[in-house]
Design a protein around this motif. Structure first.
Motif, short mmCIF file in Angstrom:
data_model
loop_
_atom_site.label_atom_id
_atom_site.label_comp_id
_atom_site.label_asym_id
_atom_site.label_seq_id
_atom_site.Cartn_x
_atom_site.Cartn_y
_atom_site.Cartn_z
N VAL A 154 0.82 -1.20 0.00
CA VAL A 154 0.00 0.00 0.00
C VAL A 154 0.86 1.25 0.00
CG1 VAL A 154 -0.22 -0.03 2.53
CG2 VAL A 154 -1.95 1.15 1.17
N ARG A 155 0.34 2.28 -0.65
CA ARG A 155 1.00 3.60 -0.72
C ARG A 155 0.04 4.65 -0.19
NH1 ARG A 155 2.62 4.21 -6.38
NH2 ARG A 155 4.36 2.95 -5.64
N PHE A 156 0.54 5.54 0.65
CA PHE A 156 -0.23 6.69 1.12
C PHE A 156 0.30 7.95 0.45
CE2 PHE A 156 -0.29 10.50 3.72
CZ PHE A 156 -1.65 10.69 3.85
N ILE A 157 -0.62 8.81 -0.01
CA ILE A 157 -0.26 10.08 -0.65
C ILE A 157 -0.97 11.20 0.09
CG2 ILE A 157 -0.31 11.41 -2.80
CD1 ILE A 157 -0.79 8.55 -4.16
N GLY A 158 -0.23 12.22 0.53
CA GLY A 158 -0.87 13.32 1.25
C GLY A 158 0.10 14.45 1.51
N ALA A 159 -0.36 15.42 2.31
CA ALA A 159 0.45 16.60 2.65
C ALA A 159 0.50 16.76 4.16
CB ALA A 159 -0.15 17.86 2.00
N ARG A 163 7.03 12.51 13.17
CA ARG A 163 6.54 11.39 13.97
C ARG A 163 5.49 10.57 13.23
NH1 ARG A 163 2.11 11.41 17.24
NH2 ARG A 163 2.07 13.68 17.39
N LEU A 164 4.52 11.26 12.61
CA LEU A 164 3.43 10.57 11.93
C LEU A 164 3.93 9.80 10.71
CD1 LEU A 164 0.62 13.29 12.09
CD2 LEU A 164 1.04 11.38 13.65
N VAL A 165 4.82 10.41 9.93
CA VAL A 165 5.37 9.74 8.75
C VAL A 165 6.16 8.51 9.17
CG1 VAL A 165 7.06 9.95 6.88
CG2 VAL A 165 5.37 11.76 7.25
N ASP A 166 6.96 8.63 10.23
CA ASP A 166 7.75 7.50 10.70
C ASP A 166 6.84 6.36 11.17
OD1 ASP A 166 10.07 8.86 10.14
OD2 ASP A 166 10.51 9.41 12.22
N GLN A 167 5.76 6.72 11.87
CA GLN A 167 4.84 5.69 12.35
C GLN A 167 4.17 4.97 11.20
OE1 GLN A 167 2.16 7.81 14.93
NE2 GLN A 167 3.57 7.82 16.67
N LEU A 168 3.75 5.73 10.20
CA LEU A 168 3.07 5.12 9.05
C LEU A 168 4.03 4.23 8.27
CD1 LEU A 168 0.23 5.14 7.83
CD2 LEU A 168 0.93 7.05 6.37
N ALA A 169 5.26 4.70 8.09
CA ALA A 169 6.26 3.89 7.39
C ALA A 169 6.58 2.62 8.17
CB ALA A 169 7.53 4.71 7.16
#
Length: 311
Positions: free
Chosen positions: A61-66, A75-81
């Motif tokens: 899965v890929r997430f795309i956003g701003a 923090r949020l990007v690291d958690q999602l990754a």
């Protein structure tokens, strides 16, 4: 950020990555003074939630956003990754990362949202590479609520359609529909003609979609009625009802709809029928209901709120 190259086809979501502050008051909120509460801070945003759950269920899965150019975004990007998601974000200078305060009712577990969308609405530069390797694209209606995000979401959805990518739109919430306007929401759905429109009963009622009235545009509408059977309405008006197994030990309804979407997407991606995809959607939603916030990560839940049913 860059994106990984997958040997297998990918499910993509486009929309919000937000800091969720989930508040469980220990009783009725006492106006003008203190109310004891348990507070959990988690990664949120409907599109990000779905991406995380798809990854935790074994999907590519890929997430795309701003997001903002701040520590919260890191923090949020690291958690999602860390969940296994291929995270593609634009960093918006001068904007804070979006935040939602989720107030969970201490009696029935229903949630209300106080939302500061921050950088979420500023995804402004659609790129064809976002759809590389993508087999299915999921868009919450939240992604059409403000510009320039709405224009970007529309552009990517139309490009996905041109490539033969499966498209799913989630009605998100009655508030999102009202903020966008019912007529505009229906216009988005009709123009993009998704393979599936996902909605709960209240959202479907607001949109005028029901037992004998499919939405104009989608191949099918999938309408959840909490613990009551889910209704699948095909474009020709044919309806199918699928029972929902009971869920024990519900602690929080936040993200149950996103869990359903994740299960539906994975099942359809793997070739399941619409009926079997509904069953899988509810199975993932049930896992979410047993945890605080919109998450499938292992957690030690608090004492469940009595009488909670998922939506």
């Amino acid at each position: 950020m860059g994106w990984r190259r997958y040997a297998r086809r990918v499910i993509a979501t486009l929309g919000d990555l937000i800091d969720d502050v989930v508040v469980w008051a220990q009783g009725p909120v006492r106006r003008g003074t203190d109310t004891p509460a348990r507070i959990h801070r988690r990664r949120g945003g409907s599109a990000a939630n779905v991406a995380s759950m798809v990854a935790r269920c074994g999907g590519a899965v890929r997430f795309i956003g701003a997001v903002g150019d701040d520590g919260v975004a890191d923090r949020l990007v690291d958690q999602l990754a860390a969940d296994g998601v291929d995270v593609v974000v634009e960093r918006v200078a001068g904007r804070s990362t979006g935040t939602i305060v989720v107030l969970v009712d201490p009696v029935d577990g229903e949630r209300s949202f106080l939302t500061d969308r921050g950088a979420c609405d500023h995804l402004a530069t659609p790129r064809t590479e976002w759809l590389d390797g993508v087999a299915a694209l999921h868009l919450p209606l939240y992604s059409f609520s403000h510009e320039p995000l709405s224009a970007t979401a529309t552009s990517v959805a139309l490009a996905a359609r041109h490539r033969g990518v499966q498209l799913t739109i989630d009605a998100s919430s009655t508030g999102a529909i009202e903020d966008l306007g019912v007529a505009e929401a229906l216009a988005v759905i009709e123009v993009l003609a998704p393979d599936a429109l996902l909605a709960n009963a209240e959202e479907a009622r607001l949109l005028g979609v029901g037992t004998d009235r499919p939405a104009r545009g989608p191949v099918r509408s999938v309408i959840r009625h909490g613990a009551e059977p889910t209704l699948v309405v095909d474009a020709d008006g044919r309806t199918t009802t699928i029972p929902v197994p009971p869920v024990e030990d519900v602690v929080d309804t936040t993200g149950a709809g996103d869990g359903f979407a994740a299960g539906w997407l994975l099942a359809r991606h793997r070739g399941a029928s619409a009926e079997d995809a509904v069953v899988e959607g509810h199975a993932v939603a049930a896992r979410v209901l047993r945890r605080p916030g919109a998450d499938l990560a292992p957690a030690v839940p608090p004492t469940p709120a009595p009488g909670v049913e998922h939506s």
